[in-house]
Motif scaffolding. Structure first.
Motif, short mmCIF file in Angstrom:
data_model
loop_
_atom_site.label_atom_id
_atom_site.label_comp_id
_atom_site.label_asym_id
_atom_site.label_seq_id
_atom_site.Cartn_x
_atom_site.Cartn_y
_atom_site.Cartn_z
N SER A 237 -89.18 -50.87 24.27
CA SER A 237 -88.32 -49.73 23.98
C SER A 237 -87.34 -49.39 25.09
O SER A 237 -86.65 -48.36 25.03
CB SER A 237 -89.15 -48.48 23.64
OG SER A 237 -89.95 -48.71 22.49
N ILE A 238 -87.27 -50.23 26.13
CA ILE A 238 -86.29 -50.06 27.20
C ILE A 238 -85.41 -51.30 27.32
O ILE A 238 -84.19 -51.21 27.26
CB ILE A 238 -86.96 -49.77 28.56
CG1 ILE A 238 -87.83 -48.50 28.49
CG2 ILE A 238 -85.91 -49.63 29.67
CD1 ILE A 238 -87.05 -47.22 28.34
N LEU A 277 -89.75 -42.88 34.03
CA LEU A 277 -89.50 -42.61 32.62
C LEU A 277 -89.17 -41.14 32.38
O LEU A 277 -88.25 -40.81 31.62
CB LEU A 277 -90.72 -43.00 31.79
CG LEU A 277 -90.98 -44.49 31.54
CD1 LEU A 277 -92.32 -44.67 30.86
CD2 LEU A 277 -89.87 -45.11 30.70
N PHE A 281 -85.76 -41.50 30.90
CA PHE A 281 -85.94 -41.64 29.45
C PHE A 281 -87.03 -40.69 28.94
O PHE A 281 -88.02 -41.14 28.35
CB PHE A 281 -86.30 -43.09 29.10
CG PHE A 281 -85.19 -44.06 29.36
CD1 PHE A 281 -84.16 -44.24 28.45
CD2 PHE A 281 -85.16 -44.80 30.54
CE1 PHE A 281 -83.13 -45.13 28.69
CE2 PHE A 281 -84.14 -45.70 30.80
CZ PHE A 281 -83.11 -45.87 29.87
N ASP A 283 -87.12 -38.82 26.48
CA ASP A 283 -87.23 -38.80 25.03
C ASP A 283 -88.14 -39.88 24.48
O ASP A 283 -88.65 -39.75 23.36
CB ASP A 283 -85.83 -38.94 24.40
CG ASP A 283 -85.14 -40.24 24.81
OD1 ASP A 283 -85.26 -40.61 26.00
OD2 ASP A 283 -84.50 -40.88 23.94
N ARG A 284 -88.32 -40.96 25.26
CA ARG A 284 -89.15 -42.06 24.75
C ARG A 284 -90.29 -42.44 25.69
O ARG A 284 -90.94 -43.46 25.50
CB ARG A 284 -88.28 -43.28 24.47
CG ARG A 284 -87.67 -43.93 25.69
CD ARG A 284 -86.72 -45.06 25.36
NE ARG A 284 -85.38 -44.56 25.10
CZ ARG A 284 -84.31 -45.34 25.01
NH1 ARG A 284 -84.43 -46.65 25.10
NH2 ARG A 284 -83.11 -44.82 24.80
N ALA A 285 -90.52 -41.63 26.72
CA ALA A 285 -91.53 -41.96 27.72
C ALA A 285 -92.91 -42.18 27.08
O ALA A 285 -93.61 -43.15 27.39
CB ALA A 285 -91.60 -40.86 28.78
N LYS A 287 -93.65 -43.00 24.02
CA LYS A 287 -93.66 -44.20 23.18
C LYS A 287 -93.77 -45.46 24.04
O LYS A 287 -94.53 -46.38 23.70
CB LYS A 287 -92.39 -44.26 22.35
CG LYS A 287 -92.29 -45.51 21.49
CD LYS A 287 -90.98 -45.56 20.72
CE LYS A 287 -90.87 -46.84 19.89
NZ LYS A 287 -89.59 -46.91 19.14
N VAL A 288 -93.04 -45.50 25.13
CA VAL A 288 -93.07 -46.67 26.01
C VAL A 288 -94.48 -46.90 26.54
O VAL A 288 -95.02 -48.01 26.48
CB VAL A 288 -92.07 -46.51 27.17
CG1 VAL A 288 -92.25 -47.64 28.18
CG2 VAL A 288 -90.64 -46.49 26.65
N THR A 291 -96.99 -48.04 23.90
CA THR A 291 -96.82 -49.46 23.55
C THR A 291 -97.40 -50.35 24.64
O THR A 291 -98.06 -51.35 24.35
CB THR A 291 -95.33 -49.79 23.35
OG1 THR A 291 -94.78 -48.91 22.36
CG2 THR A 291 -95.16 -51.23 22.90
#
Length: 356
Positions: A237-238, A277, A281, A283-285, A287-288, A291
């Protein structure tokens, strides 16, 4: 927590593994300046010369394709936030965060120490890996030229060597590398994380831009130096969306070999990466990290020999499939590093070569 201009880490917190005191400020900052102006956000780089008793390190890991390595430097000014070598600074009462990328150590006697090792009667040659811990072509190589001295020794005695870097500074030694390549004594890998210079600056603030790394790959390939592009590390996601584009760009530049490696977050790297993160990021920390844990058996990192380089699960399978499809379509293969060990001639300690 805020970004530190020109640096990857956002703090200098010390490791808790060795009961070291936590630190939120860099040791180079003047106490008076902090009192008056507040903490500096531009920690300076310092280099300490280190004089170890030996330079060639051996390993028996089943996860890496080499059994010996030379690391000319400790710490790395590239400042890659994901660097798995960051925890090594904790062993020396230094922070794996900002200290790792600002408090550097150079080993100017590396070539002499390596010569002494190669001169030992019982030494048997096998490729020496450079760049396995910190980058052999980080900015301070321009001043110290330790990597170049090691390569000069390898050429002199006919010893094979491999190089891993994310710097186009490797081109400063292209004449030397061409001579080694002509004798099948060298293989170079350049890692490319993304093709976005803005993202690269956040991930790897003092490394060469993606465009410069691609240009270095093309130049090396054009000079006949065996080279491969490493899509590494892949960060879900990055950076994962760049995999195919990196391979296509490298193939267009006549690079025919490629590898990929998923991100690893050992020890102190995981909390540092989480901080990064949250800054870049948020907003997606979540999720990263979710995963990453899904491919590491529910943990931030898998430290075990045999599995630490083999991610598992749906995400890992998808990335493997994407890499295989892309490399097959582009006619790319994995690097075949079958370097020649038969040319090795043992040096004497005074710099002369043995006839045996």
């Amino acid at each position: 927590m805020n970004a530190v201009k020109g640096r990857g880490a956002t703090s200098s917190a010390a490791s808790s593994r060795f009961n070291l005191p936590a630190r939120e400020t860099d040791g180079d900052w003047l106490d008076m300046a902090e009192t008056v102006d507040g903490p500096s956000r531009h920690p300076a780089t310092t280099v300490t010369e280190e004089h170890p008793r030996s330079i060639l390190s051996f390993n028996a890991s089943p996860d890496v394709p080499f059994d010996r390595s030379v690391n000319a430097y400790r710490g790395c000014e590239h400042g890659c936030i994901y660097c798995f070598a960051r925890p090594t600074h904790a062993y020396h009462d230094l922070s794996p965060g900002l200290d790792f990328e600002t408090k550097l150590y150079a080993k100017p006697t590396a070539a002499r120490l390596l010569r002494e090792t190669l001169a030992k009667p019982g030494y048997k040659p096998a490729p020496i890996a450079m760049g396995t811990n910190t980058d052999p072509y980080q900015p301070i190589e321009r001043r110290y030229r330790i990597t170049r001295e090691v390569l000069e020794l390898c050429l002199e005695v006919g010893h094979p060597v491999t190089i891993t870097t994310k710097s186009d500074r490797v081109l400063h030694d292209i004449g030397l590398l061409s001579q080694l390549a002509a004798r099948n004594l060298v293989h170079v890998g350049i890692s490319v994380t993304s093709l976005d210079p803005v993202l690269s600056q956040k991930l790897e603030p003092r490394a060469a831009s993606p465009a410069k790394r691609m240009a270095a790959l093309e130049r090396l390939a054009g000079e006949g130096v065996p080279v491969h592009v490493s899509v590494a590390p892949v960060i879900p996601s990055i950076t994962d969306s760049f995999m195919e584009a990196i391979l296509e760009e490298a193939a267009a530049r006549e690079v025919r070999c490629a590898t990929w490696i998923i991100v690893r977050l050992p020890h102190e790297v995981a909390p540092l990466f989480r901080e990064w993160l949250d800054v870049h990021f948020p907003d997606r920390a979540a999720k990263v990290m979710a995963t990453i844990r899904s491919i590491r058996g529910g943990r931030d990192n898998d430290p075990n020999f045999g599995t630490r380089m083999k991610p598992e699960g749906v995400w890992a399978d998808l990335l493997r499939r994407r890499f295989r499809v892309a490399t097959a379509r582009l006619g790319m293969t994995g690097p075949s590093v079958a370097l020649d060990c038969s040319q090795f001639r043992r040096p004497s300690r005074d710099g002369q070569l043995s006839l045996l």
